[in-house]
Design a protein around this motif. Structure first.
Motif, PDB file in Angstrom:
ATOM      1  N   ASP A 122      -4.318   7.063   4.929  1.00  0.00           N
ATOM      2  CA  ASP A 122      -4.482   6.122   3.913  1.00  0.00           C
ATOM      3  C   ASP A 122      -4.710   4.784   4.325  1.00  0.00           C
ATOM      4  O   ASP A 122      -5.412   3.769   3.587  1.00  0.00           O
ATOM      5  N   ALA A 166      -9.953   5.558   7.201  1.00  0.00           N
ATOM      6  CA  ALA A 166      -9.030   5.032   6.230  1.00  0.00           C
ATOM      7  C   ALA A 166      -9.903   4.015   5.303  1.00  0.00           C
ATOM      8  O   ALA A 166     -10.691   3.494   5.696  1.00  0.00           O
ATOM      9  N   LYS A 184       0.759  -1.117   0.154  1.00  0.00           N
ATOM     10  CA  LYS A 184      -0.122   0.051   0.000  1.00  0.00           C
ATOM     11  C   LYS A 184       0.797   1.376  -0.130  1.00  0.00           C
ATOM     12  O   LYS A 184       0.415   2.483  -0.411  1.00  0.00           O
ATOM     13  N   PRO A 241       1.572   3.560   2.100  1.00  0.00           N
ATOM     14  CA  PRO A 241       0.682   4.762   2.640  1.00  0.00           C
ATOM     15  C   PRO A 241       1.695   5.984   3.087  1.00  0.00           C
ATOM     16  O   PRO A 241       2.526   5.958   3.416  1.00  0.00           O
ATOM     17  N   LYS A 242       0.972   7.398   2.441  1.00  0.00           N
ATOM     18  CA  LYS A 242       1.724   8.283   2.892  1.00  0.00           C
ATOM     19  C   LYS A 242       1.478   8.686   4.317  1.00  0.00           C
ATOM     20  O   LYS A 242       2.258   9.350   5.106  1.00  0.00           O
ATOM     21  N   GLN A 288      -9.445  -3.613   2.148  1.00  0.00           N
ATOM     22  CA  GLN A 288      -9.735  -2.669   1.361  1.00  0.00           C
ATOM     23  C   GLN A 288     -11.023  -2.197   1.099  1.00  0.00           C
ATOM     24  O   GLN A 288     -11.843  -3.027   0.670  1.00  0.00           O
TER      25      GLN A 288
END
Lengths: 68, 478
Positions: free
Chosen positions: B384, B414, B302, B304-305, B475
Motif C-alpha cells: 500500500d 505501490a 495512510k 498501510p496494511k 500519491q
C-alpha cells in the motif's frame, strides 16, 4: 538400422545421470546406520550372553531376546 | 481448462495429492483421492487442529467445494482454505539467520511429528514461510503416518535446501542466495562437495552428510551408467535395505539440529544478533528527528496494511512505521549483515516485520518450470505504501539506472510512498562518484520533482537539515 544407431548411442553414453534417483546415496547412507543399529543390537545380546557366562543375570538376556 | 490452470499456483503442480490455488484473494488447497486417507486420519484425530493451535501449521479449515470454481475442484475429494501469509518468500530471498531458523523449525517439526506417529514426505525449504519472524509450515499434504522402519526420504533434499547453503556461508563466507536462485532446489550435493576444505574430513557431521553422501552418489552414478544391458540397470536400481530404527532416525535429525544451531556466518559471527544497534548509530540526531517525524505523519495518514521498505538496513524506519500504524512491513536490503540484524530485531521486539534479501537492479524473477513455478517479486504481491530512504542514489549512480526508470519502477509496487532524494553533493553520493566519471546529467532534484509530479501528486516535502537530502511523500493520481 534403427537398432544399430540405438546401440551406438547407448554404448557411447558415459554416465546416464538422468536415470539415477538423486536420493539413492542418502538411502544407502541411512542403510548403513540401519545396519549399524542392527549390528549393535546383536552385539548387545552377545554382550549380555558373555556377562551371563561370567555370572550375570540370566533373566535379562531372555527379556532382551524377546524384545528383538 | 485454461481458466483452471491459471488459478493453480505453479509451485504446487508437482504434487499429485493436491494443489494450491488462489481465488478471490484466498488460498485454497485441493485434496485428491491419493491423499484422502492420510488427510482424513489427520483431520479426524484432531491432529491438524493441534498443529495449528501450537503454531506449527498455517491456519487451515475445510470448505465446501461449491465455494470455489468447479474447474479447480473437479478431481478434489476435499478443499481446504489456508490463511494467506503476508508475503510468500523463497529461500534465495532469505538471509543466513532466516534460512537457519527455517532449518531448525523444519527439524523440530519433523521430530515432533515422529514422536507422535507421523512423518514428512519431503524436506523442501519452500514449505516453510514466515509471518513476521515466526516460521510456519504450509504444506499439509507432506504430513503422513509414520511406517515403522522407514527412511528419511527428504534427507538429501534437506541437505541441499538447508544444510549446504548454510555451510557455504559458515565455512566459506559465501552467501547462498545467488547459487540457490540459480538452481532453485538448493546447492547440489556434488557441487557443494567440490568446494569443501580438506579439514572437513575431521568433522563427523561433514563426513556423514556431505563427504560420504557425495562419494556414494558418485559411485551410484558410475555404477549405474547405462551400458546396454537393461537387466543390469534393473538389478542396480533395486536396493534392499534394513529397516531404520526410529531412534536412529531421530538421532539423525537431532544431530543435524545441534550442528546447524552452532553455525554462524564466517564473516560475521555473533554480531548478527540484534543488541540495541540504534544506540550505536552515529546519525545526526536533529536531521534524524526531522526524517522520523515526516515518516510518522505520513504513515498515520495512510495507515498501510502492507508497507515495503526498500533499503531497510536494520529496520529503523520499518519499526517506526509499525509504531505509527502500519500493519505489516517487509524490508528489503542487499546487505547480508543488515538483514540478519533486522530479522533479529523483529524477533526480539516481536514485530510483524521480515527483511528479505534483494538486489534492486535484479529482483527475483518468475522462474522454474514453465518460468512460472516460483514467482517474481512483482507477481507475488505489492504494497500500500513504499518507503525508500537513502536508496535511489545507489541505483542511479551505483548501478547506472536512469532516474525516470527508477521512479516508474517504484510506482509499480505501490500507489503511495516516501522517497528520499540524495543529491550528488551528499557525502554518500560523492563516495559513489569518486572513482568514476559523472555521466548522470539527469540525476538532479529538479528532474526528480518534475518527473515524479507528472506521475503522482507530491503531498509534502521537507529538506533534511544540514544535508543535501530532501524527503518527498507522494500519491499516484488515479
Amino acid at each position: 538400422m534403427k537398432s544399430i544407431i540405438f546401440l551406438i548411442i547407448v554404448s557411447f553414453s558415459t554416465g546416464a545421470h538422468a536415470y539415477i534417483d538423486p536420493g539413492t546415496a542418502s538411502l544407502l547412507l541411512q542403510g548403513l546406520i540401519a545396519s549399524m543399529a542392527a549390528a549393535m543390537a546383536t552385539c548387545g545380546i552377545y554382550f549380555q550372553k558373555i556377562k551371563m557366562f561370567f555370572g550375570g543375570n540370566k533373566h535379562n538376556v531372555e527379556d532382551q531376546e524377546k524384545e528383538q | 481448462m485454461s481458466g483452471a490452470s491459471s488459478l493453480i499456483d505453479m509451485g504446487s503442480f508437482r504434487d499429485p495429492s493436491g494443489h494450491v490455488f488462489e481465488f478471490s484473494n484466498r488460498i485454497y488447497r485441493t485434496i485428491n483421492q491419493s491423499a484422502q486417507n492420510d488427510y482424513e486420519a489427520l483431520r479426524d484425530s484432531g491432529y491438524i487442529d493441534h498443529l495449528i493451535d501450537d503454531g506449527w501449521l498455517v491456519d487451515t479449515n475445510e470448505v465446501n467445494s461449491k465455494d470455489v470454481p468447479a474447474s479447480v475442484s473437479e478431481n478434489a475429494i476435499y478443499i481446504v482454505q489456508h490463511k494467506k501469509v503476508p508475503l510468500i518468500s523463497y529461500p534465495y530471498e532469505w538471509g543466513f539467520n532466516t534460512l537457519k531458523k527455517a532449518a531448525i523449525f523444519h527439524l523440530d517439526f519433523h521430530l515432533k511429528l515422529l514422536s507422535e506417529g507421523y512423518n514428512l514426505s519431503d524436506a523442501t525449504a519452500y514449505n516453510v514461510q514466515f509471518i513476521g519472524s515466526n516460521p510456519v509450515f504450509i504444506d499439509l499434504l507432506s504430513i503422513r503416518k509414520y511406517q515403522q522402519g522407514e527412511y528419511w526420504l527428504g534427507h538429501r533434499q534437506f541437505c541441499e535446501q538447508f544444510l549446504f547453503p548454510l555451510l557455504l556461508r559458515s565455512i566459506k563466507g559465501i552467501p547462498h542466495n545467488s547459487w540457490y536462485r540459480g538452481n532453485l532446489e538448493g546447492i547440489p550435493l556434488l557441487e557443494f562437495y567440490k568446494v569443501l576444505p580438506k579439514t572437513s574430513l575431521f568433522s563427523m557431521n561433514m563426513l556423514f552428510h556431505v563427504i560420504m553422501q557425495a562419494k556414494l552418489q558418485q559411485k551410484v552414478i558410475n555404477d549405474g551408467s547405462i551400458n546396454g544391458s537393461s537387466s543390469k540397470v534393473k538389478e542396480k536400481a533395486k536396493i534392499t535395505l534394513k529397516p531404520l530404527p526410529i531412534a536412529s532416525f531421530k538421532q539423525m535429525l537431532q544431530g543435524l539440529r545441534k550442528w546447524i544451531t552452532a553455525l554462524t556466518p564466517k564473516d560475521m559471527g555473533e554480531s548478527s544478533v540484534w543488541k540495541n544497534y540504534h544506540i550505536e548509530n552515529t546519525y545526526d540526531i536533529k536531521s534524524t528527528e526531522v526524517k522520523r517525524t515526516f515518516i510518522a505523519e505520513f504513515i498515520q495518514l495512510k495507515k498501510p496494511k502492507m508497507l515495503w521498505d526498500f533499503g531497510c538496513n536494520v529496520g529503523d524506519y520499518s519499526a517506526l512505521s509499525l509504531k505509527h500504524g502500519a500493519d505489516y512491513v517487509v524490508g528489503f536490503d542487499i546487505d547480508q549483515n543488515a538483514l540478519d540484524l533486522a530479522n533479529s530485531r523483529a524477533e526480539v521486539e516481536k514485530l510483524p516485520f521480515q527483511a528479505l534479501y534483494f538486489d534492486a537492479a535484479n529482483t527475483s524473477p518468475s522462474q522454474g518450470w514453465g518460468q512460472n513455478e516460483r514467482k517474481g517479486l512483482l507477481e507475488r504481491g505489492n504494497a500500500d505504501v513504499i518507503i525508500a530512504l537513502a536508496f535511489i542514489h545507489h541505483l542511479a549512480i551505483g548501478r547506472n539506472i536512469p532516474l525516470d526508470k527508477i521512479i516508474d519502477w517504484m510506482l509499480s509496487f505501490a500507489k503511495a510512498g516516501i522517497i528520499e532524494f540524495v543529491a550528488k553533493e551528499d557525502p554518500t553520493a560523492q563516495i559513489l562518484l569518486q572513482n568514476r566519471e559523472d555521466i548522470f546529467p539527469d540525476y538532479n532534484e529538479d528532474f526528480f520533482v518534475e518527473y515524479l509530479s507528472a506521475k503522482a501528486e507530491i503531498l509534502k516535502s521537507t529538506k533534511i537539515p544540514d544535508s543535501c537530502r530532501t524527503i518527498y511523500a507522494y500519491q499516484v493520481k488515479n
